[in-house]
Structures are given as structure tokens and as C-alpha cells.
Write a protein that holds these residues in place. Structure first.
Motif, mmCIF file in Angstrom:
data_model
loop_
_atom_site.group_PDB
_atom_site.id
_atom_site.type_symbol
_atom_site.label_atom_id
_atom_site.label_comp_id
_atom_site.label_asym_id
_atom_site.label_seq_id
_atom_site.Cartn_x
_atom_site.Cartn_y
_atom_site.Cartn_z
ATOM 1 N N ARG A 1 0.845 -1.187 0.000
ATOM 2 C CA ARG A 1 0.000 0.000 0.000
ATOM 3 C C ARG A 1 0.881 1.238 0.000
ATOM 4 O O ARG A 1 1.920 1.280 0.645
ATOM 5 C CB ARG A 1 -0.881 0.023 1.258
ATOM 6 C CG ARG A 1 -1.999 -0.998 1.234
ATOM 7 C CD ARG A 1 -2.703 -1.030 2.569
ATOM 8 N NE ARG A 1 -3.186 0.293 2.952
ATOM 9 C CZ ARG A 1 -4.376 0.769 2.601
ATOM 10 N NH1 ARG A 1 -5.175 0.073 1.846
ATOM 11 N NH2 ARG A 1 -4.757 1.965 3.006
ATOM 12 N N VAL A 2 0.428 2.283 -0.681
ATOM 13 C CA VAL A 2 1.211 3.501 -0.766
ATOM 14 C C VAL A 2 0.983 4.380 0.444
ATOM 15 O O VAL A 2 1.908 4.849 1.076
ATOM 16 C CB VAL A 2 0.857 4.277 -2.058
ATOM 17 C CG1 VAL A 2 1.610 5.592 -2.110
ATOM 18 C CG2 VAL A 2 1.195 3.422 -3.276
ATOM 19 N N LEU B 1 -2.643 -2.420 10.912
ATOM 20 C CA LEU B 1 -4.029 -2.384 10.461
ATOM 21 C C LEU B 1 -4.949 -1.823 11.542
ATOM 22 O O LEU B 1 -5.918 -1.132 11.246
ATOM 23 C CB LEU B 1 -4.493 -3.784 10.066
ATOM 24 C CG LEU B 1 -3.650 -4.536 9.037
ATOM 25 C CD1 LEU B 1 -4.392 -5.789 8.580
ATOM 26 C CD2 LEU B 1 -3.308 -3.665 7.852
ATOM 27 N N MET B 2 -4.646 -2.107 12.792
ATOM 28 C CA MET B 2 -5.491 -1.665 13.890
ATOM 29 C C MET B 2 -5.336 -0.173 14.170
ATOM 30 O O MET B 2 -6.286 0.494 14.564
ATOM 31 C CB MET B 2 -5.171 -2.468 15.159
ATOM 32 C CG MET B 2 -5.561 -3.929 15.082
ATOM 33 S SD MET B 2 -4.868 -4.930 16.422
ATOM 34 C CE MET B 2 -5.851 -4.383 17.809
ATOM 35 N N ASP C 1 -0.842 -3.639 4.860
ATOM 36 C CA ASP C 1 -1.808 -4.091 3.865
ATOM 37 C C ASP C 1 -2.506 -5.379 4.273
ATOM 38 O O ASP C 1 -3.684 -5.573 4.010
ATOM 39 C CB ASP C 1 -1.151 -4.270 2.501
ATOM 40 C CG ASP C 1 0.192 -4.973 2.582
ATOM 41 O OD1 ASP C 1 0.515 -5.533 3.654
ATOM 42 O OD2 ASP C 1 0.931 -4.959 1.573
ATOM 43 N N TYR C 2 -1.791 -6.291 4.956
ATOM 44 C CA TYR C 2 -2.353 -7.583 5.325
ATOM 45 C C TYR C 2 -1.988 -7.958 6.760
ATOM 46 O O TYR C 2 -0.951 -7.551 7.294
ATOM 47 C CB TYR C 2 -1.830 -8.692 4.406
ATOM 48 C CG TYR C 2 -2.360 -8.643 2.997
ATOM 49 C CD1 TYR C 2 -3.600 -9.208 2.677
ATOM 50 C CD2 TYR C 2 -1.625 -8.038 1.975
ATOM 51 C CE1 TYR C 2 -4.090 -9.166 1.377
ATOM 52 C CE2 TYR C 2 -2.110 -7.994 0.673
ATOM 53 C CZ TYR C 2 -3.342 -8.555 0.385
ATOM 54 O OH TYR C 2 -3.830 -8.507 -0.893
ATOM 55 N N ALA D 1 -3.208 -14.776 4.520
ATOM 56 C CA ALA D 1 -3.240 -13.313 4.588
ATOM 57 C C ALA D 1 -4.673 -12.800 4.550
ATOM 58 O O ALA D 1 -5.482 -13.234 3.726
ATOM 59 C CB ALA D 1 -2.442 -12.731 3.420
ATOM 60 N N LEU D 2 -4.985 -11.865 5.446
ATOM 61 C CA LEU D 2 -6.297 -11.239 5.510
ATOM 62 C C LEU D 2 -6.143 -9.768 5.149
ATOM 63 O O LEU D 2 -5.344 -9.051 5.762
ATOM 64 C CB LEU D 2 -6.894 -11.382 6.914
ATOM 65 C CG LEU D 2 -8.308 -10.813 7.111
ATOM 66 C CD1 LEU D 2 -9.318 -11.589 6.280
ATOM 67 C CD2 LEU D 2 -8.685 -10.850 8.588
ATOM 68 N N ASP D 3 -6.909 -9.309 4.168
ATOM 69 C CA ASP D 3 -6.772 -7.941 3.686
ATOM 70 C C ASP D 3 -7.228 -6.919 4.720
ATOM 71 O O ASP D 3 -7.995 -7.216 5.637
ATOM 72 C CB ASP D 3 -7.580 -7.756 2.399
ATOM 73 C CG ASP D 3 -9.072 -7.814 2.660
ATOM 74 O OD1 ASP D 3 -9.711 -6.751 2.749
ATOM 75 O OD2 ASP D 3 -9.604 -8.934 2.805
#
Length: 297
Positions: free
Chosen positions: A11-12, A118-119, A85-86, A138-140
Motif C-alpha cells: 500500500r502507498v 491495520l489496527m 496491507d495484510y 493473509a487477511l486484507d
């Protein structure tokens, strides 16, 4: 020395993304899987704190969205400082976790990583390198946040006030305390079950959510253990295991049904770094904790 970084489908930027989970407007991802693959995912995620409280529909959505990723030895699965990202669950293989190029923990055919970015919409906190060939699930990002963050928010609210009262954690900043609250795992013990044994080295800190426990101490003269304390809801024990590797100072025994939230030393270090570095922020509290550690026998 770390292998050459591996960047693919990174991800950017997520700098403008809300901290709140996205509850609507997200199309469910369904990646076809065999029953054998679904069973492997269950094994890889079994016992993980993020999945324990999901209902069957939520868990099915998670399994549907997970993608199998085969990695080769030397692959950088994630790199410190990258955008997240994942989230990854380990099915097989060995993976090293580095923070600032220092090895802090290892995953040997089990475990998971990648949830922090992610959190909290934060850069990756560590670098994960495959030591051997392996398989990851992997979970997106969007599925992770839509399904898992609701339960995380509930846990944070429940545990945050309790954690403020633990001396060894008083130096934590609010966002750090939230990370600990989010990562606590729930464990239950039956009546008379021993939670920790005196003189054994332990790595877990426990916070009592419901029920009671008795504290027993044995003497060197061989006399029977004596009861020295009773612990109840919001009490805690084992916190010095986060600081050092000294043997437990007492035996803790569950009374009737005991429910605790727990975190181990490796998880704490992965989240926030060594406890001693956190404690040094507050010199008075740091000295108090050192005195407690010296007195515990």
C-alpha cells in the motif's frame, strides 16, 4: 544481516483513513477454498485473541477472505516503516521478527503478525523475514477492520481502566495502553486449578476479569504452603514476569470459575519494546518497581 527487502503489492498510503472500522459499503471478499484449506486456516488461527469472540458468520467471512501465500526463505514478508496491507497467520515455516534490525522474537510453524499497522493506521512496527520456506494465510486490511475491530473496541473499553492501576504499566502512554488492552487474551480456569506455580519461571501477566483466586506461599523449611492473600475482580498478578525472568514468588489457585485476561512478555515486547525502557520514563515509578522486584522472594 537481513535479506534484501521484498516489496510486492504494498500500500502507498493510508494516512487519511479513519481509525474507526468500516461497517458498511464494503463488499465481502470470497476466495474459493477447499474444505482442506478451510481446516488449515482454522488450525493456523486457533486460539488467536482476535478470533476468539467471533461468531460463526463472522469467522466464515474471515476464512472466505483469507488468501494462501507461499513464501521462500529470505523473503521479507513485511518491512518496518511500510504501510500495512495484510494481517498474516502462520501455517508453516519459521519467521524472524526484527525491530530496528534487532531480532526480538521468532515464529516457528505458528503465530501471527501484522495486526498492529491495520489496527492503528500506523507504519509497520517490525520487519518479518522468512527463515525457511513457509505458508501464510493473509487477511486484507478492509476485511480485517470491518470484522475484527468492533470486538477490539469493546475489549479496549473493558480493560483500559483496569490497566491504569497496574504499577508496572503506569508509565504507558494512552495509545500504548490501548495496544495492551487490544492484545489481552481471555483464559479461564476451573475450581482449584493452579494458574501459576511458585518457583517456576513465568512469562505471563494476568488481570482477573471475573471470579477469585487464592495466593499460597511455601517456605524453605518444608512446611505446607500457607494462604497469604485472596484476589478478586480487577486484581492482577504475575506482572513482574514482564520485567524479568525470576521465578514466581507464589502459587495462584483458582476458586470456582476464574476468568483472566493475559499477556506474555514476548507479546509486550513486540507491541511496545522492552518493559524496562517504558518504566524509565518515570524515575519514581521505575525505582518503585525495582524495589518490588528485589523484594519478591
Amino acid at each position: 544481516m537481513l535479506a534484501i527487502p521484498y516489496h510486492r503489492d504494498r500500500r502507498v498510503s493510508v494516512s487519511g483513513e479513519s481509525m474507526q472500522p468500516h461497517l458498511t459499503g464494503v463488499q465481502k471478499i470470497v476466495i474459493p477454498k477447499s474444505d482442506e484449506q478451510r481446516a488449515r486456516i482454522r488450525t493456523a488461527t486457533n486460539g488467536h485473541f482476535l478470533f476468539k469472540h467471533l461468531n460463526e458468520d463472522q469467522y466464515r467471512d474471515v476464512v472466505n477472505a483469507m488468501a494462501e501465500k507461499k513464501v521462500s526463505a529470505g523473503t521479507h514478508v513485511i518491512d518496518q516503516g511500510d504501510e500495512g496491507d495484510y494481517f498474516y497467520a502462520v501455517e508453516s515455516g519459521c519467521f524472524d521478527c526484527y525491530v530496528n534490525d534487532e531480532l526480538v522474537t521468532e515464529y516457528d510453524n505458528k503465530g501471527s503478525f501484522g495486526e498492529l499497522a491495520l489496527m492503528y493506521n500506523a507504519p509497520r512496527a517490525a520487519t518479518i523475514v522468512a527463515k525457511t520456506d513457509g505458508v501464510l494465510w493473509a487477511l486484507d486490511r478492509h476485511t480485517f477492520r470491518t470484522i475484527l475491530m468492533n470486538d477490539t473496541a469493546r475489549k479496549r473499553h473493558m480493560y483500559d481502566e483496569f490497566l491504569k492501576e497496574v504499577p508496572i504499566l503506569k508509565s504507558l502512554r494512552e495509545e500504548e495502553r490501548h495496544k495492551i488492552a487490544d492484545s489481552l487474551e481471555t483464559v479461564s480456569f476451573k475450581d482449584q486449578q493452579v494458574v501459576v506455580h511458585q518457583n517456576e519461571v513465568g512469562e505471563n501477566f494476568y488481570l482477573i476479569v471475573d471470579g477469585e483466586a487464592l495466593v499460597y506461599k511455601s517456605s524453605d523449611d518444608g512446611s505446607p504452603p500457607r494462604k497469604v492473600n485472596r484476589l478478586g475482580k480487577s486484581d492482577y498478578f504475575g506482572e513482574l514476569a514482564l520485567l524479568n525472568d525470576k521465578p514466581r514468588a507464589a502459587t495462584i489457585v483458582a476458586q470456582k470459575h476464574l476468568k483472566c485476561a493475559t499477556l506474555d512478555k514476548n507479546a509486550f515486547t513486540r507491541l511496545l519494546g522492552p518493559v524496562v525502557d517504558i518504566l524509565r520514563r518515570n524515575s519514581v515509578n521505575y525505582q518503585h518497581i525495582l524495589n518490588l522486584a528485589a523484594e519478591e522472594k
